[in-house]
Enzyme design. Structure first.
Site, PDB file in Angstrom:
ATOM      1  N   PHE B  11      43.735  45.489  47.535  1.00  0.00           N
ATOM      2  CA  PHE B  11      44.515  46.261  48.970  1.00  0.00           C
ATOM      3  C   PHE B  11      45.210  46.940  47.542  1.00  0.00           C
ATOM      4  O   PHE B  11      47.013  46.716  48.426  1.00  0.00           O
ATOM      5  CB  PHE B  11      44.517  46.094  50.326  1.00  0.00           C
ATOM      6  CG  PHE B  11      45.160  46.389  50.947  1.00  0.00           C
ATOM      7  CD1 PHE B  11      44.206  47.649  51.555  1.00  0.00           C
ATOM      8  CD2 PHE B  11      46.163  46.422  51.880  1.00  0.00           C
ATOM      9  CE1 PHE B  11      43.839  47.918  52.853  1.00  0.00           C
ATOM     10  CE2 PHE B  11      46.207  47.067  52.567  1.00  0.00           C
ATOM     11  CZ  PHE B  11      45.513  48.419  53.617  1.00  0.00           C
ATOM     12  N   LYS B 196      33.012  56.702  31.344  1.00  0.00           N
ATOM     13  CA  LYS B 196      32.717  58.070  32.241  1.00  0.00           C
ATOM     14  C   LYS B 196      31.860  59.179  31.614  1.00  0.00           C
ATOM     15  O   LYS B 196      30.585  59.228  32.436  1.00  0.00           O
ATOM     16  CB  LYS B 196      33.655  58.263  32.671  1.00  0.00           C
ATOM     17  CG  LYS B 196      35.175  58.029  33.716  1.00  0.00           C
ATOM     18  CD  LYS B 196      36.680  58.776  33.412  1.00  0.00           C
ATOM     19  CE  LYS B 196      37.718  57.894  34.398  1.00  0.00           C
ATOM     20  NZ  LYS B 196      38.695  58.602  34.386  1.00  0.00           N
TER      21      LYS B 196
END
Lengths: 392, 392
Positions: B11, B196
């Site tokens: 979070f 990526k």
């Protein structure tokens, strides 16, 4: 994966390119069954047996699953596309005028016949903007969409701002290069990009707008005086189509615009198109690619055919969600540069005037005006007047 | 449309931004049920009842449909994601390292459990590149994909080329602005963009490559001498990740590269990322947007959650089609600028040398070398040597 049988209307450069790529590619499992053309006597690069001038040879042909509509005439195209869907065939089209003018009927036809109707090639050629709006920007976080939607006017503006050529010389060059449509009026008066804006408004916000509802202004009256103004201020001039949500209403227009030379859209030159999307969370994103020409258009048609292989349909989620909730508004302000030669525009139409300049070479004012006043005024149509948006 | 119940791991800023947007948006019909964090005592902007430090409170919770994994540790993330899928939950993740290293297992988990695993946020943050590769460039017409995949190194390179700051000063600034990952090595050594590239290689061409199989070289050794060279030649320096098909084989690397100042990728500055796709038909297309930061990353996570509302799954069509047919190759030439201070690189490794320059400030050569020689050499790791691709 299916083996789709295609019937093609029109066999110009896009259709021919499509044929060649289908032959080369293994991934798009489709074959051309029949091609409908006007002139059977014209020499063609394919065997005669492929061609017909009878549209029912395609539309009533049970061997054909998909109609690919690549003709110019919007009303003839609508008739072909409607009949095809009513006969249970899926359709791929690149005809922005037809789609913008008949969106509601085309939606009903898809629903009634449970067929798919795809038209990526209708907007910004090679840029997959419709698919991205449908599939990726399908939630309500998109707030604005703007860009350069017309390759031929962008080519003209790029040349005008750099060379020393006149508008007519540059237009001719664009036509020779195949960047201009059969009727240049649609491009240079900002009508072609307005059709695209209508289509994208629907996929971006679920709003069906008629082309007549959206204000457009062309680039045909831009002269040396305007170009000097741009150069002196380090501006480019771009024909910008824009729509955005402000207070649950949609502002939309298609207008020539001064942009700082270092703006992303200023760097979109020649036949390139670009779309900038603003979202609540991702901020601004750009899609950029060739917006005119046979190959870029053909690539979008091809991707639609490829998608039909996987039973893809537009879901029109935004339409389902926003239906009737969002409307176009005319109550918004534009900051405008207005160039005039003889008669001054009626100043009372403006909310405020920031600058007025007069000289033998030409006059201009910079002022703020409500779109509704602009749209319904006659003076903007005078031959000696040119409008260009400033900082909007 | 579903009402998805979410369980979130982590979070930080992305998770918090996600919470706020879910509250604001009506379109994404999802709610957060439980959030797993390490430190229960840290003050949080939400009611305590949302939080737990027990992962099974989420993973074994039948009320939760979707796990959103937003933690840093790749191995812990893989354990969470595997358990979630084995428990029949769909998963959204942004963890490029975990995905690049475990692609094969993650595929098997999706298939075995018939769940969806989406990870748009793992590549180029806000740019929807995975979705476009999956859905739009899903045929075999794509030939090349290259771009700037790392916002933090791009920020550093942009500042280095314009300002008069040192590498370390600029790195600190990037970290303060939140553009650098927790371990800067992954960014500056070109490892993060390589993860990526692995993921995009799979979605572009259906090839599963391990990060170790791809050659990368970082930007940490770039010095004033290199920057002067770039400026004198009107070049930018960009950390370019690239893959392309040549003769049924795939060339791929992640290397600092000199680009002419007017190249599109030279104009991709600061934390922006860009991807250029080359296709047989549409020629080159560009997607551009913010590649680092909480909001751009959050926007991609959000779009994945939105897609799960519509039961979206990656279909991995390219994998099905190309499985085993395409392989990485090391037999290709690179034109390189090699800067060295003391010891000359072994010239016999090069196929040809075009230029050699020596001065008190530094020495460089420009030459052509096979990737396989470069990759397996030791001299490239010397502290005084820097490699930058030229015109490739």
């Amino acid at each position: 994966m299916k083996n789709l049988k295609l019937g093609i209307f029109g066999f110009g450069c896009v259709g021919q390119g499509l044929y060649h790529v289908l032959q080369q590619s293994n991934a798009i499992n489709s074959e051309i069954v029949k091609i409908c053309i006007k002139d059977l006597n014209k020499p063609r690069p394919l065997d005669k047996s492929y061609f017909t001038n009878q549209k029912d040879d395609l539309l009533q042909n049970d061997d054909i699953d998909v109609i690919v509509e690549l003709i110019d005439d919007a009303e003839a195209a609508f008739s072909i596309v409607s009949t095809a869907m009513n006969n249970g065939k899926s359709v791929v089209s690149a005809n922005k005028k037809m789609i913008a003018e008949h969106m509601e009927e085309l939606l009903a036809l898809q629903e009634k016949n449970k067929v798919s109707f795809l038209y990526e090639a209708s907007c910004c050629a090679s840029i997959p903007i419709i698919r991205n709006l449908e599939e990726y920007y399908d939630n309500d976080l998109l707030t604005s969409l703007e860009g350069i939607f017309n390759g031929s006017t962008n080519f003209i503006l790029t040349k005008l701002l750099t060379g020393g050529q006149t508008f007519d010389e540059v237009l001719k060059e664009a036509q020779n290069l195949g960047f201009a449509e059969s009727d240049p009026t649609l491009d240079v008066e900002g009508i072609d990009p307005k059709y695209k804006l209508c289509i994208l408004l629907f996929h971006a916000f679920g709003l069906i707008a008629k082309p007549d509802d959206i204000f457009n202004y062309g680039i045909s009256k831009i002269n040396t005086f305007d170009i000097n103004y741009a150069q002196r201020h380090n501006y480019s001039i771009k024909l910008i189509s824009k729509c955005r949500i402000v207070d649950e209403k949609i502002e939309a227009y298609c207008l020539p615009t001064f942009l700082p030379n270092d703006a992303v859209l200023s760097q979109t030159n020649n036949e390139y198109n670009a779309v900038i999307l603003e979202t609540a969370f991702a901020e601004s994103q750009l899609l950029y690619g060739k917006g005119a020409g046979d190959k870029p258009t053909g690539s979008a048609v091809l991707s639609d055919i490829s998608a039909l292989n996987h039973d893809y349909k537009y879901e029109y989620k935004k339409n389902a969600r926003n239906h009737g909730k969002l409307a176009l508004c005319e109550d918004f302000k534009l900051r405008l540069y207005v160039r005039y030669n003889d008669s001054t525009p009626p100043l009372e139409d403006f909310e405020s005037i920031e600058e007025k300049y007069a000289s033998k070479q030409g006059n201009f004012l910079v002022g703020t005006i409500q779109l509704k006043h602009l749209k319904h005024s006659n003076w903007i149509n005078e031959a000696s007047i040119s409008l260009i948006v400033l900082n909007n």
